[in-house]
Design a protein around this motif. Structure first.
Motif, PDB file in Angstrom:
ATOM      1  N   PHE A   1       0.820  -1.207   0.000  1.00  0.00           N
ATOM      2  CA  PHE A   1       0.000   0.000   0.000  1.00  0.00           C
ATOM      3  C   PHE A   1       0.858   1.263   0.000  1.00  0.00           C
ATOM      4  CE2 PHE A   1      -3.708  -2.445   1.976  1.00  0.00           C
ATOM      5  CZ  PHE A   1      -4.371  -2.493   0.758  1.00  0.00           C
ATOM      6  N   TYR A   2       1.962   1.232   0.747  1.00  0.00           N
ATOM      7  CA  TYR A   2       2.809   2.423   0.835  1.00  0.00           C
ATOM      8  C   TYR A   2       3.422   2.753  -0.528  1.00  0.00           C
ATOM      9  CZ  TYR A   2       6.492   5.640   2.172  1.00  0.00           C
ATOM     10  OH  TYR A   2       7.300   6.742   2.263  1.00  0.00           O
ATOM     11  N   ILE A   3       3.935   1.747  -1.220  1.00  0.00           N
ATOM     12  CA  ILE A   3       4.538   1.986  -2.529  1.00  0.00           C
ATOM     13  C   ILE A   3       3.478   2.430  -3.541  1.00  0.00           C
ATOM     14  CG2 ILE A   3       5.719   0.892  -4.472  1.00  0.00           C
ATOM     15  CD1 ILE A   3       7.204  -0.855  -2.463  1.00  0.00           C
ATOM     16  N   ALA A   4       2.322   1.737  -3.539  1.00  0.00           N
ATOM     17  CA  ALA A   4       1.282   2.039  -4.521  1.00  0.00           C
ATOM     18  C   ALA A   4       0.656   3.414  -4.285  1.00  0.00           C
ATOM     19  CB  ALA A   4       0.208   0.957  -4.490  1.00  0.00           C
ATOM     20  N   LEU A   5       0.341   3.715  -3.028  1.00  0.00           N
ATOM     21  CA  LEU A   5      -0.372   4.954  -2.730  1.00  0.00           C
ATOM     22  C   LEU A   5       0.554   6.086  -2.315  1.00  0.00           C
ATOM     23  CD1 LEU A   5      -3.338   3.376  -0.729  1.00  0.00           C
ATOM     24  CD2 LEU A   5      -3.312   4.066  -3.124  1.00  0.00           C
ATOM     25  N   GLY A   6       1.508   5.777  -1.448  1.00  0.00           N
ATOM     26  CA  GLY A   6       2.371   6.828  -0.950  1.00  0.00           C
ATOM     27  C   GLY A   6       3.367   7.317  -1.984  1.00  0.00           C
ATOM     28  N   VAL A   7       3.930   6.381  -2.762  1.00  0.00           N
ATOM     29  CA  VAL A   7       4.968   6.741  -3.732  1.00  0.00           C
ATOM     30  C   VAL A   7       4.368   7.016  -5.109  1.00  0.00           C
ATOM     31  CG1 VAL A   7       7.086   5.986  -4.861  1.00  0.00           C
ATOM     32  CG2 VAL A   7       6.681   5.406  -2.458  1.00  0.00           C
ATOM     33  N   PHE A   8       3.653   6.027  -5.662  1.00  0.00           N
ATOM     34  CA  PHE A   8       3.157   6.167  -7.031  1.00  0.00           C
ATOM     35  C   PHE A   8       2.026   7.193  -7.153  1.00  0.00           C
ATOM     36  CE2 PHE A   8       4.542   1.522  -7.936  1.00  0.00           C
ATOM     37  CZ  PHE A   8       5.853   1.957  -8.075  1.00  0.00           C
ATOM     38  N   LEU A   9       1.080   7.186  -6.206  1.00  0.00           N
ATOM     39  CA  LEU A   9      -0.049   8.119  -6.281  1.00  0.00           C
ATOM     40  C   LEU A   9       0.200   9.411  -5.511  1.00  0.00           C
ATOM     41  CD1 LEU A   9      -3.114   5.703  -6.056  1.00  0.00           C
ATOM     42  CD2 LEU A   9      -1.956   6.625  -8.068  1.00  0.00           C
ATOM     43  N   GLY A  10       1.329   9.519  -4.843  1.00  0.00           N
ATOM     44  CA  GLY A  10       1.737  10.789  -4.262  1.00  0.00           C
ATOM     45  C   GLY A  10       1.029  11.203  -2.990  1.00  0.00           C
ATOM     46  N   LEU A  11       0.564  10.249  -2.176  1.00  0.00           N
ATOM     47  CA  LEU A  11      -0.065  10.629  -0.913  1.00  0.00           C
ATOM     48  C   LEU A  11       0.958  10.970   0.161  1.00  0.00           C
ATOM     49  CD1 LEU A  11      -3.063   8.119  -0.651  1.00  0.00           C
ATOM     50  CD2 LEU A  11      -3.043  10.481  -1.473  1.00  0.00           C
ATOM     51  N   GLU A  12       2.199  10.573  -0.032  1.00  0.00           N
ATOM     52  CA  GLU A  12       3.267  10.906   0.906  1.00  0.00           C
ATOM     53  C   GLU A  12       3.762  12.322   0.635  1.00  0.00           C
ATOM     54  OE1 GLU A  12       5.951  10.909   3.754  1.00  0.00           O
ATOM     55  OE2 GLU A  12       5.226   8.884   3.332  1.00  0.00           O
ATOM     56  N   GLN A  13       3.848  13.143   1.681  1.00  0.00           N
ATOM     57  CA  GLN A  13       4.349  14.508   1.529  1.00  0.00           C
ATOM     58  C   GLN A  13       5.850  14.486   1.226  1.00  0.00           C
ATOM     59  OE1 GLN A  13       4.907  17.416   4.926  1.00  0.00           O
ATOM     60  NE2 GLN A  13       3.039  18.251   4.016  1.00  0.00           N
ATOM     61  N   SER A  14       6.240  15.257   0.229  1.00  0.00           N
ATOM     62  CA  SER A  14       7.650  15.338  -0.151  1.00  0.00           C
ATOM     63  C   SER A  14       7.903  16.700  -0.766  1.00  0.00           C
ATOM     64  CB  SER A  14       8.000  14.219  -1.146  1.00  0.00           C
ATOM     65  OG  SER A  14       7.273  14.377  -2.353  1.00  0.00           O
ATOM     66  N   SER A  15       9.156  16.949  -1.132  1.00  0.00           N
ATOM     67  CA  SER A  15       9.494  18.228  -1.756  1.00  0.00           C
ATOM     68  C   SER A  15       8.781  18.393  -3.093  1.00  0.00           C
ATOM     69  CB  SER A  15      11.009  18.318  -1.957  1.00  0.00           C
ATOM     70  OG  SER A  15      11.477  17.227  -2.755  1.00  0.00           O
ATOM     71  N   ARG A  16       8.537  17.283  -3.773  1.00  0.00           N
ATOM     72  CA  ARG A  16       7.826  17.342  -5.045  1.00  0.00           C
ATOM     73  C   ARG A  16       6.318  17.347  -4.863  1.00  0.00           C
ATOM     74  NH1 ARG A  16      10.250  12.489  -8.486  1.00  0.00           N
ATOM     75  NH2 ARG A  16       9.786  11.462  -6.492  1.00  0.00           N
ATOM     76  N   ASN A  17       5.854  16.929  -3.682  1.00  0.00           N
ATOM     77  CA  ASN A  17       4.411  16.880  -3.419  1.00  0.00           C
ATOM     78  C   ASN A  17       4.132  17.437  -2.024  1.00  0.00           C
ATOM     79  OD1 ASN A  17       1.663  16.253  -3.633  1.00  0.00           O
ATOM     80  ND2 ASN A  17       1.959  14.209  -2.766  1.00  0.00           N
ATOM     81  N   PRO A  18       4.170  18.750  -1.867  1.00  0.00           N
ATOM     82  CA  PRO A  18       3.966  19.344  -0.540  1.00  0.00           C
ATOM     83  C   PRO A  18       2.554  19.193  -0.005  1.00  0.00           C
ATOM     84  CG  PRO A  18       4.082  21.043  -2.240  1.00  0.00           C
ATOM     85  CD  PRO A  18       4.441  19.754  -2.914  1.00  0.00           C
TER      86      PRO A  18
END
Length: 292
Positions: A60-77
């Protein structure tokens, strides 16, 4: 010669959940038996309690957090901060619910041989399934706590109380539905398929993988209030408030009136479902042995 009928009881019917409390030793034996049977011949044994949710979390983390961008990051604030903790705090609770309900709904049929041989309180079997799920829940919550501490988790009494309330809401709901479908499944085996569909929906019908804000923004305030009537939703949000929110900067908002209203509503609904499940179970348990 007169016969007093005051002490006679309907065959196959007991005092409901009160019998479970009076038969605590039998409950302990059933829990031990289920754990031994489940891991008989298993190499990892109880370690599966770590492996299965771990794999689920990674997927779930890879599919949603990384691929779909639910994880906050510099590219996805605009993503969720500490999404890994947000995700896992919901997964451990939903895993407890799905395991407890799935096993409890099959517990009467699965123990049909024992039920046909001797009489013991039938409620012990669904309750034992819920307790086994609780045993599996412990190592998962310990991992969550360690991860939270490493991310600066310093809970107060309010957060701990919210976590306890969230778990209680989901445990009562799983027990009530387990009693309900466990009894119905004896007469109509289609109940197992209905439970499987409910468990498939449960993960997506509560904010385990996504934020509650998405529901309110996409569906509006009225639908969101109906969404909040789901006790699992309230339980998951309470876990997020207790475990995830203290690891963030506090800028993330919790659902409106979560502590002042929705926890009480969720507890009341779960208690009502427990009462309904108990009433249906007691109504049907008299013919379990004959139907099995």
């Amino acid at each position: 010669m007169s016969l007093s009928t005051g002490a006679l009881e309907t065959p196959g019917r007991g005092a409901g959940l009160a019998d479970v409390f009076r038969s605590r030793f039998l409950l302990k034996l059933l829990v031990s038996k289920e754990l031994k049977v489940r891991y008989r011949g298993s190499v990892l044994g109880l370690l599966w309690s770590y492996v299965k949710p771990g794999v689920q979390f990674i997927v779930f983390y890879i599919a949603l957090g990384v691929f779909l961008g639910l994880e906050q990051s510099s590219r996805n604030p605009n993503g969720l901060p500490n999404y890994a903790i947000y995700l896992f705090s919901g997964i451990v609770l939903i895993n407890f619910f799905t395991e407890a309900l799935g096993n409890a709904s099959r517990s009467i049929v699965g123990n049909g041989g024992l039920i046909k041989k001797i009489y013991l309180p039938r409620q012990l079997f669904p309750m034992a399934s819920v307790w086994v799920s609780g045993v599996h829940f412990v190592p998962q919550i310990l991992i969550l706590i360690v991860a939270c501490v490493l991310n600066g988790w310093r809970p107060g009494l309010l957060e701990l109380a919210a976590a306890a309330a969230g778990f209680l809401i989901v445990a009562l709901l799983a027990t009530g539905l387990g009693l309900l479908f466990g009894a119905i499944n004896v007469y109509f085996r289609d109940a197992e398929n209905l439970v499987d569909m409910l468990l498939m929906i449960a993960t997506w019908a509560s904010p385990v993988l996504y934020s509650w804000v998405m529901v309110r923004e996409q569906l509006g305030e009225t639908v969101f209030n109906l969404y909040q009537l789901n006790p699992i939703t309230v339980g998951v949000e309470a876990f997020h408030f207790a475990f995830w929110l203290p690891t963030t900067d506090g800028a993330e908002a919790i659902p409106p009136h979560l502590l002042s209203l929705w926890l009480s509503v969720g507890l009341a609904i779960s208690a009502g479902i427990l009462l309904l499940g108990q009433l249906v179970f007691r109504r049907l348990e008299g013919r379990f042995a004959q139907e099995l």
